[in-house]
Motif scaffolding. Structure first.
Motif: not given
Length: 141
Positions: A9-13
């Motif tokens: 999630x962090x990488x995508x956002x």
């Protein structure tokens, strides 16, 4: 080794969130099957996800391509997500586009709260008559 959910999630956002609509692939039928009681072996991850949301008796058949909200713990792993700011002339995304609130609401809008839980998918609006006879309702838990 599978990437932990919070890292995904962090990488995508941080690197996959974009205002460039053409950089965001729409979700396809292959990614979002129609679930029924007889295809649990074919789509075990999706059935586990749906059981987490609807309990032991999900509303089958369930066409995942009609859902407008997915939690991050769904089997989907996006490569990009569209950032959408509310404006007087919003960009019209193709149906099937995954999206979240844009930078304008990154710290204060309702999108700020739900972004931690999951993301939206742009769908065609339901006809008014569909609400009166709907065999299911989409919920956030």
């Amino acid at each position: 080794m599978e990437t932990p959910l919070t890292q995904y999630r962090s990488r995508l956002l941080s690197s996959g969130a974009t205002y460039t609509l053409s950089a965001v692939p729409t979700l396809t039928r292959e990614q979002l099957p129609v679930l029924n009681a007889s295809n649990e072996a074919e789509f075990p991850d999706w059935h586990t996800y749906i059981h987490q949301l609807y309990g032991s008796r999900p509303p089958y058949p369930l066409d995942l391509s009609t859902l407008t909200w997915f939690y991050w713990f769904s089997p989907l792993r996006l490569s990009a997500i569209f950032l959408c700011d509310i404006s007087d002339s919003p960009t019209e995304a193709p149906f099937g586009t995954p999206w979240t609130g844009g930078v304008d609401a990154w710290h204060w809008g309702p999108e700020h709260v739900v972004r931690r839980a999951g993301f939206f998918v742009h769908r065609p609006p339901w006809a008014a008559s569909s609400y009166q006879q709907s065999p299911r309702i989409e919920v956030m838990r």
